[in-house]
Design a protein around this motif. Sequence first.
Motif, PDB file in Angstrom:
ATOM      1  N   GLY A  58       0.783  -1.227   0.000  1.00 20.21           N
ATOM      2  CA  GLY A  58       0.000   0.000   0.000  1.00 20.21           C
ATOM      3  C   GLY A  58       0.810   1.268   0.000  1.00 20.21           C
ATOM      4  O   GLY A  58       0.246   2.366   0.027  1.00 20.21           O
ATOM      5  N   LEU A  59       2.154   1.168  -0.030  1.00 21.59           N
ATOM      6  CA  LEU A  59       3.015   2.345   0.008  1.00 21.59           C
ATOM      7  C   LEU A  59       3.931   2.368  -1.203  1.00 21.59           C
ATOM      8  O   LEU A  59       4.566   1.361  -1.535  1.00 21.59           O
ATOM      9  N   VAL A  60       3.999   3.525  -1.873  1.00 20.17           N
ATOM     10  CA  VAL A  60       4.953   3.768  -2.952  1.00 20.17           C
ATOM     11  C   VAL A  60       5.624   5.098  -2.663  1.00 20.17           C
ATOM     12  O   VAL A  60       4.952   6.105  -2.426  1.00 20.17           O
ATOM     13  N   ILE A  61       6.957   5.111  -2.638  1.00 21.07           N
ATOM     14  CA  ILE A  61       7.708   6.353  -2.453  1.00 21.07           C
ATOM     15  C   ILE A  61       8.617   6.526  -3.657  1.00 21.07           C
ATOM     16  O   ILE A  61       9.424   5.659  -3.967  1.00 21.07           O
ATOM     17  N   GLN A  62       8.450   7.645  -4.334  1.00 24.34           N
ATOM     18  CA  GLN A  62       9.238   7.959  -5.524  1.00 24.34           C
ATOM     19  C   GLN A  62      10.216   9.070  -5.165  1.00 24.34           C
ATOM     20  O   GLN A  62       9.815  10.156  -4.762  1.00 24.34           O
ATOM     21  N   GLU A  63      11.508   8.785  -5.308  1.00 22.26           N
ATOM     22  CA  GLU A  63      12.505   9.820  -5.046  1.00 22.26           C
ATOM     23  C   GLU A  63      13.168  10.223  -6.358  1.00 22.26           C
ATOM     24  O   GLU A  63      14.178   9.664  -6.770  1.00 22.26           O
ATOM     25  N   PRO A 102      10.459  14.505  -3.667  1.00 24.24           N
ATOM     26  CA  PRO A 102       9.996  13.161  -3.339  1.00 24.24           C
ATOM     27  C   PRO A 102       8.483  13.052  -3.514  1.00 24.24           C
ATOM     28  O   PRO A 102       7.756  14.038  -3.362  1.00 24.24           O
ATOM     29  N   GLY A 103       8.015  11.871  -3.838  1.00 20.25           N
ATOM     30  CA  GLY A 103       6.586  11.624  -3.947  1.00 20.25           C
ATOM     31  C   GLY A 103       6.180  10.504  -3.005  1.00 20.25           C
ATOM     32  O   GLY A 103       6.774   9.425  -3.008  1.00 20.25           O
ATOM     33  N   PHE A 104       5.177  10.753  -2.168  1.00 20.57           N
ATOM     34  CA  PHE A 104       4.673   9.762  -1.231  1.00 20.57           C
ATOM     35  C   PHE A 104       3.285   9.334  -1.682  1.00 20.57           C
ATOM     36  O   PHE A 104       2.403  10.173  -1.878  1.00 20.57           O
ATOM     37  N   VAL A 105       3.101   8.028  -1.862  1.00 24.43           N
ATOM     38  CA  VAL A 105       1.837   7.490  -2.343  1.00 24.43           C
ATOM     39  C   VAL A 105       1.354   6.433  -1.349  1.00 24.43           C
ATOM     40  O   VAL A 105       2.047   5.437  -1.106  1.00 24.43           O
ATOM     41  N   ILE A 106       0.204   6.655  -0.750  1.00 28.42           N
ATOM     42  CA  ILE A 106      -0.420   5.668   0.125  1.00 28.42           C
ATOM     43  C   ILE A 106      -1.775   5.318  -0.458  1.00 28.42           C
ATOM     44  O   ILE A 106      -2.608   6.193  -0.696  1.00 28.42           O
ATOM     45  N   ARG A 107      -1.947   4.024  -0.754  1.00 29.54           N
ATOM     46  CA  ARG A 107      -3.213   3.521  -1.307  1.00 29.54           C
ATOM     47  C   ARG A 107      -3.659   4.335  -2.520  1.00 29.54           C
ATOM     48  O   ARG A 107      -4.828   4.690  -2.659  1.00 29.54           O
ATOM     49  N   GLY A 108      -2.705   4.610  -3.403  1.00 27.41           N
ATOM     50  CA  GLY A 108      -3.028   5.237  -4.672  1.00 27.41           C
ATOM     51  C   GLY A 108      -3.044   6.743  -4.681  1.00 27.41           C
ATOM     52  O   GLY A 108      -3.151   7.348  -5.748  1.00 27.41           O
ATOM     53  N   ILE A 109      -2.927   7.380  -3.529  1.00 28.30           N
ATOM     54  CA  ILE A 109      -3.021   8.834  -3.462  1.00 28.30           C
ATOM     55  C   ILE A 109      -1.627   9.413  -3.333  1.00 28.30           C
ATOM     56  O   ILE A 109      -0.866   9.056  -2.436  1.00 28.30           O
ATOM     57  N   THR A 110      -1.301  10.343  -4.240  1.00 26.09           N
ATOM     58  CA  THR A 110       0.042  10.893  -4.328  1.00 26.09           C
ATOM     59  C   THR A 110       0.118  12.263  -3.668  1.00 26.09           C
ATOM     60  O   THR A 110      -0.771  13.103  -3.840  1.00 26.09           O
ATOM     61  N   SER A 111       1.202  12.480  -2.935  1.00 28.48           N
ATOM     62  CA  SER A 111       1.498  13.783  -2.357  1.00 28.48           C
ATOM     63  C   SER A 111       2.901  14.170  -2.785  1.00 28.48           C
ATOM     64  O   SER A 111       3.886  13.642  -2.261  1.00 28.48           O
ATOM     65  N   ASP A 112       3.017  15.075  -3.785  1.00 28.96           N
ATOM     66  CA  ASP A 112       4.337  15.494  -4.250  1.00 28.96           C
ATOM     67  C   ASP A 112       4.353  16.897  -4.820  1.00 28.96           C
ATOM     68  O   ASP A 112       5.349  17.310  -5.402  1.00 28.96           O
ATOM     69  N   SER A 113       3.280  17.647  -4.673  1.00 23.87           N
ATOM     70  CA  SER A 113       3.226  18.984  -5.258  1.00 23.87           C
ATOM     71  C   SER A 113       4.225  19.913  -4.567  1.00 23.87           C
ATOM     72  O   SER A 113       4.297  19.968  -3.337  1.00 23.87           O
ATOM     73  N   GLY A 114       4.997  20.632  -5.382  1.00 26.66           N
ATOM     74  CA  GLY A 114       5.938  21.602  -4.836  1.00 26.66           C
ATOM     75  C   GLY A 114       5.342  22.976  -4.631  1.00 26.66           C
ATOM     76  O   GLY A 114       6.000  23.859  -4.070  1.00 26.66           O
ATOM     77  N   SER A 115       4.105  23.186  -5.068  1.00 22.63           N
ATOM     78  CA  SER A 115       3.478  24.496  -4.942  1.00 22.63           C
ATOM     79  C   SER A 115       3.273  24.860  -3.479  1.00 22.63           C
ATOM     80  O   SER A 115       2.808  24.050  -2.677  1.00 22.63           O
TER      81      SER A 115
END
Length: 786
Positions: free
Chosen positions: A80-85, A91-104
């Motif tokens: 259930g966890l994907v972390i994209q560096e 970095p992008g943190f994805v839990i259960r399909g939801i991504t949090s990586d916006s730099g704004s």
Amino acid sequence: MQQHTPLYLALAALATGAPIAVAQDEPRPAAGQIEEVSVYAQRREQTVADVPISITAYSGDLLERANIIELDALSDITPGLVIQEQSPNNPGFVIRGITSDSGSSQAAPRVSVYYNGVDVSRSRGSYFELFDIERVEVVKGPQATLFGTAASVGAVSVYTARPQEELAGSLTVNAGNYSSRLARGFVTGGSDLVQARLAFQHRERDGFIDNIAGSPASQNPDGFRQSDLQGIERTALRSSLRLTPTDDLTIDFVYTWEENDDTGTSFKNGLYAPTGGDSSPFSFVEMAGSPFSEAALGKADLGIEREVEDYNLRMEWQPTERLTVTSLSAWREFESLEVFDADGTQAWFLEFGEDAEGEQFNQELRAVYSGDRFTTIVGANYFDEEGSQRVPFSTEESIFLNCVGALPVDAACIEPDGRVNLLTPVLTSGLLDVLPYSSEFANYGKNEILSAFADVTWAASDALELTAGLRYIDESRESGFSAIAPNSALLGFLGLNQPLLPVVDTGGAIVRADGSFDDWLPRFNALWRVSDSTNVYATVSKGRRSDVIDVTATRDSAGNAVADVTEVPAEIVWNYEVGAKGASNDRRLSYSVSLFYQDYSDFQVTLQDDAGNFFTANAGSATNLGVEADVRALLGSSLELFANAAWIDAEIDDDASNGTLAGNRFRLQPEWTASTGLFLDQPLNGALNLTGSLVYSWRSEVFFEPENAPIAGLPIEEDAYGLLSARIGIASAGQGWELSVFASNLLDEEYLVDAGNTGGSFGNPTFVAGPPLFWGVQLDYDFGAY
């Protein structure tokens, strides 16, 4: 080292194949049992099995000794966890399909990243080195009641190691291919009144993507010599102080400083090849950047300069055996400058920088009372942050206009032999040889959140626990925008008076808008102890990603630059989940399984406009159905097995009212993930142990953009792939040393970690290659009461 290594530590070791060791301050499991990990996800100490939510935990202090130094390694083995560096700046943190990586600076995070109990989720400040860590907890599903509004879909929570009274220390060094080098360690000690701890880590590695820019093989052999890409140089230092002036009062102060000086990210163009090369993202590049990079973008070479400081003060008072009062104060600030070649070619085309700054302050006060039947948590939190994201741009006007197809000429952006067409002399009839152009735009955000929360657990019987919690949040948000965007001289020759990028010039002045919002965020949990070894649970919880006040600029009737405001409503998710956790065969086997359904309204997606500016949009409704499962088992006296899998069907609802994204899968989320591994800890004689690991992780197809569609005919996705890691080592049975050889991506699998990117907004999609085979040799030495 123990004969039966706890599995959670083995899981941590798989990504790098580092040695496994057990700290003395952790309770050891009984012989032949899998250890139960204590967690604090509900603001009190519990075992994972007793927490009625989906949670995966690793002993962080042991993760450091196991050489887990980046969070993305955890995602290979956590369902259930994907972390994209892509870089420490992105970095992008994805839990259960939801991504949090916006730099704004104007948008709120979705996945809460916690550092020593404090929200550090702002993307450009959320990355940190994993060294000298006490534990890591990955909590899935909305956790807003106890974690705050940023944890709308879950949280990754990291706690650093605390000082101890006994003198102890550790030193680790390793070396490997690509000239990689690492040194880390700590020392701790003190008295019954004062204890201190000092920890450090430094690591560096050459880039694994060759960059020929400025070399004799490039189009410009006398140009600036860029470094190979995807190289790292990272240094971190942490000092910790613990005061225990009385038996019922503990004061912890932690200061962390980190600096990153990485080479550039390899955004390889998928349409145009470097000189003498091809468009494969895994081969060499010719990313020359801008000849005016230092003046226009803030840095002469491609890469990242980033610094983070964090101050954390925790005071815990236990006036009675049942009552604990905690005050948590924290200040965090970061500065991050990244210069990147967004077109990924030898052309002076899309040369950008990103200069991000942020400051955060957090103050929380909470009380936990544990009665015979009731456990009550009440508290209040104040969070304030202010940040900015400035994006400077540099190009040559004729190259830019030609490469985006805006010139009435029949000339390729880049010729097959690698030559870049510079058309300014032709278009100006020889008046000018070259037309440098630079501009910038910036966004600003200031957020102030005040919240109060309460959570009550009632032990209805010895077998049944019921929990209800509620958080009220009141937030004030202010967004701003500025731009310096001069008109294009070349477009002026063609009779057009406008900037190269579709940005309204504010002359550097900031246009602003603000708003206030509030909401109630509840949760309801039930835990039923079916037997001494099996628990089942059910949970209903609400998550919320804050409203976004998206501000750019437009012109009023008098031609003045004014704020152009789009308010994106808060994203709301209701999470419904059931699960089971258990053990059998005298805890030689443990397992967990969960089934969840999530219902989203006003689902927020991050898109990019024609100027390369990321913004938040409302994609309508979305649903998410998934299953996660893992199993751990001891096979004999020296062998341990783990396996886990997750199926997540996450997509925007296929409804015409949801616009062009209807029916699309969430970005960065594979439908299937799975991993399995074997771990060995075999005594050779009374003095030595043979240790080893072999781990395989697999992911199905993933889309990198919300559109799920090709750009310029190129697919912006990655097919299914698997990665294999291995380690073998010799460890002393009692002298505190271990020597090992390790490898990650043992089969040298080629795969992408990102695609599309800023270049995709200009019809030039770029592709970022994942790391190749890394191998090395490592020596660990521990001393004292560790």
